[in-house]
Design an enzyme around this catalytic site. Structure first.
Site, PDB file in Angstrom:
ATOM      1  N   ASP A  83       0.824  -1.223  -0.123  1.00 42.94           N
ATOM      2  CA  ASP A  83      -0.063  -0.178  -0.049  1.00 42.94           C
ATOM      3  C   ASP A  83       1.030   1.243   0.105  1.00 42.94           C
ATOM      4  O   ASP A  83       1.988   1.174   0.472  1.00 42.94           O
ATOM      5  CB  ASP A  83      -1.024  -0.019   1.371  1.00 42.94           C
ATOM      6  CG  ASP A  83      -0.081   0.045   2.655  1.00 42.94           C
ATOM      7  OD1 ASP A  83       0.767  -0.907   2.531  1.00 42.94           O
ATOM      8  OD2 ASP A  83      -0.740   0.686   3.524  1.00 42.94           O
ATOM      9  N   GLU A 148      -0.033  -1.146   5.786  1.00 42.75           N
ATOM     10  CA  GLU A 148       0.839  -0.861   6.620  1.00 42.75           C
ATOM     11  C   GLU A 148       1.068   0.625   6.894  1.00 42.75           C
ATOM     12  O   GLU A 148       1.428   1.044   7.994  1.00 42.75           O
ATOM     13  CB  GLU A 148       2.216  -1.388   5.825  1.00 42.75           C
ATOM     14  CG  GLU A 148       3.560  -1.313   6.960  1.00 42.75           C
ATOM     15  CD  GLU A 148       4.235  -0.001   7.105  1.00 42.75           C
ATOM     16  OE1 GLU A 148       5.154   0.476   7.954  1.00 42.75           O
ATOM     17  OE2 GLU A 148       3.970   0.835   6.086  1.00 42.75           O
TER      18      GLU A 148
HETATM   19 ZN    ZN Z   1       6.925   2.116   4.285  1.00 41.01          ZN
END
Ligand code: ZN
Length: 405
Positions: A83, A148
């Protein structure tokens, strides 16, 4: 005995795949993949893994993609979160963040350094392993993980706790400028709530102003921020107020609540309980009867899965002579005939759950540079992709040597 590592052939192959890695990275960049919206890029990665000959590719219920090479008993993992953050103000970019750009040396676009470049290098490391028959007593698991940027480590909490996968160590491919990183400070997201009573602003003495009560708390927080823990390697713990909220019936009224968010970075030896307690002990916090708490995260993954967690991301580090650092040093010296630089990240990574929560060793080696992350005109270097692909192909056998298998 482990197979001998054909360092020169690995490097030659890695150079040979520079154009393929560039194309694959630019394809990923062209697919916007902000946290919780990664499905299309995950499918693109799966396609590339299958194309280069991975033995198995799974997508788990959270939406992480897990590609496997080999069938040996030693499980080694390499991780890239796939992401990205948003693009920010487009006016600060000199090129289209998703169309990207390239010249002979660099590739530009959102996610190039942070950190789809790591994925490009890992997939082609898999191809090099297959090309040269470097499979041995190991299984290499290459993960493309989600969310993340929103909640670092959550993806790996799921992989470890729910999928019951426990590698012997994990290489994080977050940007390290092709250096070996062996730790980072942890962090937590804290909230302080103060309650008041509203009344007409023309007679404030009838009420109890929550914003006024927050004032001395802010001063004491600033004071506290200068006296946090310190660690020789990881540096100082820090604290900053990142957000402020209030409620008030009108501009002509006394505010009846005020809250602040705190970004707290935890150095070695600092705990979440300690970080909350030191705020609760502040005289202004006691006087205001303020509530001090930790945020929670429960945003659904793109698959719809919700895996709630508290916003606490533990500190972690490996010692200088840890087997992970030695393994990567062995691979690096074999490939490049020089000593690697060993350092740490300033920002946070999935290491917070892998090593911080679950004690599985993590070590970092990635293409791109940390200051590129979340910045306009983000870029990475083609030479880094080559270096990292060679490293990732050599690391599993270097580990076999390190443990004497
Ligand atoms: Zn990163």
């Amino acid at each position: 005995m482990a197979k001998k590592i054909p360092f020169e052939m690995v490097l030659e192959k890695a150079h040979g795949y520079k154009a393929d890695m560039t194309k694959f990275l630019r394809d990923m960049i062209a697919i916007p993949s902000e946290s919780c919206d990664e499905e299309k890029v995950v499918l693109r990665i799966k396609e590339e893994m299958l194309k280069v000959g991975f033995d198995k590719v799974d997508i788990d219920p959270m939406g992480n993609v897990l590609g496997y090479i080999g069938h040996g008993p030693h499980l080694i993992a390499m991780d890239a979160h796939i992401d990205t953050v948003g693009i920010g103000n487009i006016k600060n970019w000199t090129f289209d963040p998703y169309e990207g750009m390239e010249d002979d040396e660099i590739i530009g676009g959102r996610g190039t350094s942070d950190q789809e470049g790591g994925m490009a290098s890992m997939v082609y490391a898999g191809k090099i392993i297959k090309d040269l028959g470097l499979e041995d007593q190991y299984t290499l698991m290459v993960t493309g993980t989600v969310q993340e940027e929103d909640c670092d480590g959550l993806c790996w909490q799921y992989i470890i706790e729910q999928s019951k996968i426990r590698p012997e160590f994990v290489v994080s491919t977050e940007p390290t400028d092709c250096q070996i990183y062996r730790g980072q400070r942890g962090r937590m997201e804290i909230r302080i709530d103060v309650q008041g009573v509203s009344c007409h602003g023309s007679a404030p003495e009838r009420g109890d102003n929550a914003i006024f009560k927050m004032g001395p708390i802010l001063n004491e927080l600033k004071e506290l921020s200068g006296h946090l823990g310190n660690d020789e390697f990881l540096g100082k713990g820090t604290l900053t107020v990142s957000e402020i909220f209030f409620t008030s019936p009108s501009r002509c009224a006394v505010a009846d609540s005020c809250a602040v968010s705190i970004d707290r970075r935890l150095t070695w030896g600092e705990t979440w309980e300690g970080a909350l307690d030191e705020i609760r002990a502040l005289p202004a916090v006691k006087a205001a009867k303020a509530e001090v708490s930790m945020y929670n995260y429960d945003r659904p993954a793109y698959t719809g899965l919700v895996y709630p967690t508290e916003c606490y991301f533990p500190t972690w580090k490996c010692e200088e002579d840890h087997f992970t650092v030695k393994t990567l040093t062995r691979a690096y010296e074999g490939l490049f005939n020089k000593k690697p630089t060993v350092d740490k990240w300033t920002f946070s990574t999935n290491g917070v759950s892998i090593m911080g929560r679950h004690g599985i060793p993590v070590v970092g080696f990635g293409p791109g540079k940390e200051p590129e992350a979340h910045a306009p005109n983000e870029k990475t270097w083609k030479a880094h992709l080559v270096t990292c692909a060679a490293m990732y192909a050599a690391i599993p056998l270097a580990y076999m040597e390190e443990i004497g298998e």
